[in-house]
Design a protein around this motif. Sequence first.
Motif, PDB file in Angstrom:
ATOM      1  N   LYS A  49       0.858  -1.175   0.000  1.00  0.00           N
ATOM      2  CA  LYS A  49       0.000   0.000   0.000  1.00  0.00           C
ATOM      3  C   LYS A  49       0.902   1.234   0.000  1.00  0.00           C
ATOM      4  O   LYS A  49       1.967   1.238   0.619  1.00  0.00           O
ATOM      5  CB  LYS A  49      -0.920   0.003   1.218  1.00  0.00           C
ATOM      6  N   ARG A  76      -5.236 -17.517  -9.795  1.00  0.00           N
ATOM      7  CA  ARG A  76      -6.223 -16.445  -9.724  1.00  0.00           C
ATOM      8  C   ARG A  76      -7.369 -16.649 -10.707  1.00  0.00           C
ATOM      9  O   ARG A  76      -8.325 -15.872 -10.722  1.00  0.00           O
ATOM     10  CB  ARG A  76      -5.546 -15.098  -9.988  1.00  0.00           C
ATOM     11  N   GLU A  82     -15.015   2.428  -1.077  1.00  0.00           N
ATOM     12  CA  GLU A  82     -15.132   1.134  -1.755  1.00  0.00           C
ATOM     13  C   GLU A  82     -14.263   1.073  -3.007  1.00  0.00           C
ATOM     14  O   GLU A  82     -13.633   0.053  -3.304  1.00  0.00           O
ATOM     15  CB  GLU A  82     -16.594   0.853  -2.109  1.00  0.00           C
ATOM     16  N   LYS A 108     -10.549   0.737  -2.090  1.00  0.00           N
ATOM     17  CA  LYS A 108     -10.278  -0.629  -1.615  1.00  0.00           C
ATOM     18  C   LYS A 108     -10.220  -1.608  -2.785  1.00  0.00           C
ATOM     19  O   LYS A 108      -9.339  -2.475  -2.846  1.00  0.00           O
ATOM     20  CB  LYS A 108     -11.338  -1.081  -0.624  1.00  0.00           C
ATOM     21  N   ALA A 109     -11.148  -1.470  -3.741  1.00  0.00           N
ATOM     22  CA  ALA A 109     -11.170  -2.384  -4.887  1.00  0.00           C
ATOM     23  C   ALA A 109      -9.915  -2.236  -5.736  1.00  0.00           C
ATOM     24  O   ALA A 109      -9.325  -3.230  -6.176  1.00  0.00           O
ATOM     25  CB  ALA A 109     -12.420  -2.126  -5.729  1.00  0.00           C
ATOM     26  N   THR A 166      -6.965  -1.058  -4.697  1.00  0.00           N
ATOM     27  CA  THR A 166      -5.832  -1.521  -3.895  1.00  0.00           C
ATOM     28  C   THR A 166      -5.773  -3.041  -3.859  1.00  0.00           C
ATOM     29  O   THR A 166      -4.696  -3.634  -4.045  1.00  0.00           O
ATOM     30  CB  THR A 166      -5.926  -0.955  -2.467  1.00  0.00           C
ATOM     31  N   ASP A 167      -6.903  -3.685  -3.637  1.00  0.00           N
ATOM     32  CA  ASP A 167      -6.933  -5.152  -3.590  1.00  0.00           C
ATOM     33  C   ASP A 167      -6.501  -5.752  -4.922  1.00  0.00           C
ATOM     34  O   ASP A 167      -5.743  -6.727  -4.965  1.00  0.00           O
ATOM     35  CB  ASP A 167      -8.333  -5.640  -3.217  1.00  0.00           C
ATOM     36  N   THR A 168      -7.000  -5.187  -6.021  1.00  0.00           N
ATOM     37  CA  THR A 168      -6.620  -5.690  -7.354  1.00  0.00           C
ATOM     38  C   THR A 168      -5.134  -5.501  -7.591  1.00  0.00           C
ATOM     39  O   THR A 168      -4.447  -6.407  -8.082  1.00  0.00           O
ATOM     40  CB  THR A 168      -7.422  -4.968  -8.452  1.00  0.00           C
ATOM     41  N   LEU A 227      -2.682  -5.249  -5.414  1.00  0.00           N
ATOM     42  CA  LEU A 227      -1.876  -6.145  -4.587  1.00  0.00           C
ATOM     43  C   LEU A 227      -1.968  -7.584  -5.091  1.00  0.00           C
ATOM     44  O   LEU A 227      -0.975  -8.319  -5.084  1.00  0.00           O
ATOM     45  CB  LEU A 227      -2.329  -6.050  -3.128  1.00  0.00           C
ATOM     46  N   THR A 228      -3.160  -8.010  -5.530  1.00  0.00           N
ATOM     47  CA  THR A 228      -3.322  -9.373  -6.036  1.00  0.00           C
ATOM     48  C   THR A 228      -2.498  -9.607  -7.293  1.00  0.00           C
ATOM     49  O   THR A 228      -1.895 -10.667  -7.467  1.00  0.00           O
ATOM     50  CB  THR A 228      -4.810  -9.654  -6.325  1.00  0.00           C
ATOM     51  N   THR A 248      -0.901   2.036  -4.543  1.00  0.00           N
ATOM     52  CA  THR A 248       0.153   1.082  -4.210  1.00  0.00           C
ATOM     53  C   THR A 248       1.478   1.616  -4.739  1.00  0.00           C
ATOM     54  O   THR A 248       1.506   2.489  -5.609  1.00  0.00           O
ATOM     55  CB  THR A 248      -0.117  -0.305  -4.832  1.00  0.00           C
TER      56      THR A 248
END
Length: 794
Positions: free
Chosen positions: A86, A275, A570, A573-574, A576-578, A580-581, A589
Amino acid sequence: MTQTLEQPSGLYLQNSSEQIAFPLKHTEVKAKIAGNISRMEVTQSFENPFTTTLEAVYIFPLPDEAAVDDMLIRIGDRTIQGSIKKRQEALAIYEQARKQGHTAGLLEQERDNIFTQSLANIKPGEQIDVIIRYSDSLKFERGNYEFIFPMVVGPRYIPGIAIAENAVGGGSAIAPMTSNQDTDLVPDASRLNAPLLPAGMRSRHDINVTIEINAGVEISDINSPSHQIQIIREGQLVNVKLAGTDTIPNKDLILHYQVSSNNIQTTTLTQADERGGHFALYLIPALEYRPDEIVAKDMVFLIDSSGSQSGEPLMQCQKLMHRFIDGLNPDDTFNIIDFSDTIRQLSPVPLTNTSQNRSLAINYINRLNAGGGTEMLSGIRAVLNLKVTNPGRLRNIVLLTDGYIGNENQILAEIKQCLQPGTRLHSFGAGSSVNRFLLNRIAELGRGIARIIRHDEPVDEVVEKFFHQINNPVLANIQLQWEGKGESPIMYPSTPPDLFAEQPLVLFGRKPDARSGKLYVTGIAAGGKRYQHSFHLDFPQTGNPAIAQLWGRSRIKDLMNQMVSGDTKEGVKAVTDTALTYQLLSQYTAFVAVSDDIGVNPNQDSVSVQVPVEMPEAIMHEGIFSNITAGAAPGGARVTQRREMKKQSAPPPPAPMAAPALPKPLPQFEEIQSLAMESYIPISEPEIGFTDVDDSSNFYSLRLEIVNVTGLSPQMISLLAQYLQPIQLPRGFSGDLVFEFQVSRGRVRQLVLDEQASSLKEQTVIELIRRSLLAWLPPQTLTSTVLLILRIQS
């Protein structure tokens, strides 16, 4: 000041009695192209020319859809792998490492096409390489491929009200046209522009590019409109290199080539891992259309006439406009608007395509002159709000600009909110290093076409092809349907655009369970005929891993397009999650790399230098700045910049009717507006400020109450409440707004709106409060995560 080391080769800038060498020596670019996908490795070589420890900060571009997934630093024979975190976490790791004496690298994304590389604790005389890797998808039409590598970030114009810590005389001042002042509209402006080298100066930084093309078929007609190149062929493998005389990093590298294949209409690429299954689909529908079919259009041309367009860029726009006017169909209507600090238009109503009106337009175009700031939002608002006189016509807006602005999201939000269903917005970029991110997104949101043309390229073929395409839309109302077991794939773009002649449909998809199936692409072709094409997709464990990265990048792009009006909890977060994945760089990030050993004494003196960059080729210093000084020294390298405020002396276009009254101008704009009043038809625009509307009687101070705050002391809550009270908000709206943000180094950062917890949805109110919060200046010593609940009551 400390003395410099024995000077390495290269040119230097003079600062007082000391000569300064800048730390970036060389950039090496290696590209491998296989089919539609390019894999890139960019190596930046930094060297410390000082006698003290160095921190180097470098602002540079990459393609706006690049999937950046790897970064490492190399010190001698040691290689340190970067990791994705992050952004705030990565920054904290970097700062701690810097203070402790570790060598560290930090790679951040400011915009989709602007990046910042920070490198801490370079020892005197030491060289450190930073290696960045990314994947990208090539643009193509039929068998014509285009490879782009940008080399310099053009100077961005920054609108808005200066945030007080950077403003002279307090926070209420209008920001002068400098390139590095944070404002309420562009709170990160100081991170968008590197110092510019003065005219005639060169740093020692040079660049080399090697491109390996493996298309699997014969490659022909390799050429570059931007650079001198060398071509080496080995069977079907082609290597392209920059010629040794063309290594200054001041323009986009553009490479065109053709492939000979009967299968270029359709390409599908697949890949699978833990994934899920990923695919890329490239389709040019083999559709027939009537090239002689003429559709009556209402054409509106919006031209950027700001200072950065001075010289060759504006001349190229004028050439384009001549061809546009000549290329109109007999039943078309047209109008012209140009913008800088003010807005002017050829006519208050669309003009019919007569010889007299064409002559009027050509005269207007010929007398355009460049100067002042790039107030693009005013131009976009004006053109989107033009009255439609014939609802039966498709309105086509053509924007011509270099895109050198810092408030891209404000422009995109306006287009997303105000573009009418019967309007198409196309973008033309003219220049050597235009803002492709902005131009591409404008066309995507505008359901139009983006075209980039260099300042020295012939325009006839480009304009002819543009009219050929917009006269012949070949596939509309495109629908995607999946047939097969298991979960349906998630595809981007989520709403496919209409296709014009020879334009490819490009889709990226992810099927979480990686089970095979069939994808149907349907649409309405010219003449109302139904079109359908199907693809059988399998997901073997083999395949190009770049496909997964490009899907992740496409998802991030789609999510960011949904947040052009401002960050939401939201949405962030979406993204950031994508990121990092898929191990991808994004605005939330960053990559950080830290050496294990302590290489320097953390207590000794050090210098921090922001690496200066070249002015983009063909951009005139006089059109951007009236005064430049540059230098690098202990304590930082800065460029003092002041934007050219005065219009050039060439006579402006004549107006076909009297000019209406303007609202009261801001003092520093008076001279420009008086010039415009002489001969242009100005379009009334609001004064710059928080109200942002013409009728201030609709605004008054509502009751704005802080309901709850966590993360601030009672004293700070009281100061924040006093700060927010003077905001004027529009009548008739009530409800709660929930914001989360970070407070650090005297600024509000990472401000996000919790949409689910907020009951008030009016964007005007949200934007006013958001801008005000971003301009708040808490104490420098305060570091905190804040949750703020505001209640607005009529």
